[in-house]
Write an enzyme that holds these catalytic residues in place. Sequence first.
Site, short mmCIF file in Angstrom:
data_model
loop_
_atom_site.label_atom_id
_atom_site.label_comp_id
_atom_site.label_asym_id
_atom_site.label_seq_id
_atom_site.Cartn_x
_atom_site.Cartn_y
_atom_site.Cartn_z
N LYS A 57 -26.34 54.11 -43.17
CA LYS A 57 -26.02 54.42 -44.58
C LYS A 57 -25.53 55.85 -44.70
CE LYS A 57 -29.34 51.25 -46.63
NZ LYS A 57 -30.70 51.05 -47.10
N GLN A 101 -36.22 52.98 -48.52
CA GLN A 101 -36.08 51.99 -47.45
C GLN A 101 -37.37 51.18 -47.30
OE1 GLN A 101 -33.23 51.24 -45.71
NE2 GLN A 101 -34.44 49.54 -44.91
N ASP A 124 -30.03 50.31 -55.28
CA ASP A 124 -30.41 49.07 -54.58
C ASP A 124 -30.52 47.90 -55.57
OD1 ASP A 124 -30.58 49.05 -51.83
OD2 ASP A 124 -32.61 49.86 -51.74
#
Length: 298
Positions: A57, A101, A124
């Site tokens: 990322k 994460q 997200d």
Amino acid sequence: MADKKPILIDGKQIAKDIKEEIKKEVAEILDHGQRPPHLVAILVGDDGASLSYVSSKEKQSQEVGFTSSVYRFPESISEQELLETIDFLNRDNEVDGYIVQMPLPQHIDARKIVDKIDPKKDVDGFHPVNVGRMVLSLPSYIPATPYGIVTLIERSGIETEGKNCVVIGRSDIVGTPVALLMSRKGEHRNCTVTLCHSKTQNIKELCLQADIIVVAIGKPEFLKADMVKEGAVVIDVGIHRIKDNSEKGYHITGDVDFENVSKKCSYITPVPGGVGPMTIVSLLTNTLSAYKHEFYQE
Ligand code: NAP
């Protein structure tokens, strides 16, 4: 149809095209003397898969011209400390979007953490406000993998209106949002959707009625050729590393028996190179939207 080769949906190329589009837009932003979009990732612990995902990322953010940073914490971080970090990121005007994460260590309540994220920065798309907005078809951040899947379908020009779509797997991050998105009103949507899970009795019969099948169950080569009708579109979300005697010692496969299923398909995603490359690029798209305040006013 039987002898006709399926069209391989090239996720790698589509992701590359989208990255180029983002890169161009960021270059224009910089030309206007503005700062670039900034994406942050919070990483707790040293799980190998999470480390490599977060570093991809970071790398891809930088490739399109974003600035990016990773907040690394040891496994022992307390829930309170993590909540305080989130509070800090929510207030930092230089951070457009951030992700936490997953998975988090057992002693941290992931729900509490996600609920604390400012929905405006939740690139997200896991915060309940963004999930709710997606259900209502309001503009919002769509979780990266489902976003990648619908983008693949859109950019491949696959007809969806009035089609039967079977989604196998109902996770919050893949199956459920895909089923929802495919059933929404609009171009490249408008499907009649059946969402299957581990308690579904007649998956084979349902799949045989399907024009589009999206498989996200986490079981190697689950979808077999006798479950697929001629001309169907098959999207394979699964990723599995299978040990073998090759030099590398493994190969990658998906949730679909590609070799046999592909013979019946009109379109199919390969694994690797299908859905996988779309996930990070969708996160970058969400970050650019956050930067531009596309979904929420200040
Ligand atoms: P998950 O959270 O484990 O969910 C699996 C779903 O499959 C559940 O809804 C489960 O049903 C259902 N299921 C399991 N066995 C089944 C069976 N025999 N028949 C029908 N349904 C069954 O998985 P996930 O996070 O959605 O991920 C699915 C796969 O996609 C994994 O291989 C994962 O590695 C991959 N993935 C790839 C990407 C990418 O970027 N390409 C991103 C995310 C995930 P219940 O709800 O009844 O338990």
